[in-house]
Design a protein around this motif. Structure first.
Motif: not given
Length: 82
Positions: A23-26, A32-36
């Motif tokens: 998801x982060x790569x996408x 950390x941004x995805x979780x935030x």
């Protein structure tokens, strides 16, 4: 949230769940941004697949993408007067 359109071609519908790294790569951001984003309520919640195994539904990510507003900018070659 930036979105890399080229990443769509790497995902295929036979994999209905994505890891936080995928998801982060996408989106071209850190995990950390995805979780935030998830914590702030601006991103779909993941699902727990098993013990210590959390994934995002590809369908939820695609639906989220469809609701994002786009903003395009262009560089016109204008330079500030010195």
């Amino acid at each position: 949230m930036p979105f890399k359109e080229t990443d769509m071609t790497n995902l295929n519908d036979s994999r209905p769940f994505l890891t936080v790294e995928e998801v982060a790569e996408r989106y071209g951001v850190s995990t950390d941004s995805i979780w935030r984003w998830k914590r702030n309520g601006t991103f779909p919640a993941p699902v727990r697949i098993g013990t210590n195994c959390t994934r995002w539904r590809l369908a939820d990510i695609i639906e989220h993408d469809s609701k994002l507003q786009c903003c395009f900018t262009a560089h016109w070659g204008w330079e500030a007067a010195a």
